[in-house]
Structures are given as structure tokens and as C-alpha cells.
Design a protein around this motif. Sequence first.
Motif, short mmCIF file in Angstrom:
data_model
loop_
_atom_site.label_atom_id
_atom_site.label_comp_id
_atom_site.label_asym_id
_atom_site.label_seq_id
_atom_site.Cartn_x
_atom_site.Cartn_y
_atom_site.Cartn_z
N ALA A 95 0.90 -1.25 -0.11
CA ALA A 95 -0.14 -0.10 0.08
C ALA A 95 0.86 1.14 0.23
O ALA A 95 0.57 2.30 -0.56
N SER B 117 3.90 1.57 -1.49
CA SER B 117 4.35 1.74 -2.70
C SER B 117 3.39 2.60 -3.91
O SER B 117 3.65 3.24 -4.49
N GLU B 118 1.95 2.08 -3.58
CA GLU B 118 1.02 2.64 -4.37
C GLU B 118 0.59 4.08 -3.84
O GLU B 118 0.57 4.93 -4.75
N LEU C 238 3.61 6.17 -5.39
CA LEU C 238 3.48 6.30 -6.85
C LEU C 238 2.34 7.37 -6.96
O LEU C 238 2.67 8.21 -7.78
#
Length: 73
Positions: free
Chosen positions: A43, A45-46, A49
Motif C-alpha cells: 500500500a 508503494s501505491e 506512486l
Amino acid sequence: MTAIKVVLNKVSPEKLFMGSVLLVNGGNYLYNLVLGRLLGPAAYSEAALLITLLLVLSFLGMTFHCKIRHLIY
């Protein structure tokens, strides 16, 4: 209000800038540390991003805005 003026008159612009940069970078570090611990690797990393995408899009929008403003004025 007068207390703020007294403090600003005693602090040089360079020290004020360096203090604000230190505060922003420290806040950014703490924010990412807490967010990484709360969300977990996938989560986080999302979220990272999406934040990066938002920064890139805002940079492109600001570049477009500055270019158009330069052409108008």
C-alpha cells in the motif's frame, strides 16, 4: 503580530529559509516514516506512486501556466 515582526527583524532571510527547509524536510521524513509503518510495503508503494504522479502533473501544469503567462504579458 508585533512579536512576529520583532522575531523576523532579528532573523536573517538566509536563516529563515534554512529553518523552513529543515522543518519541511523533517516533516516529510516523519510523514513517510509513519505512512510506511501504517500502510505496509504494497500500500505504501501505491501511495508513493500516486504522490509522485501528483507532483509530476502539478509540475507540468505549473510549467504550462508560466509559459502561457509569459506569452500573455
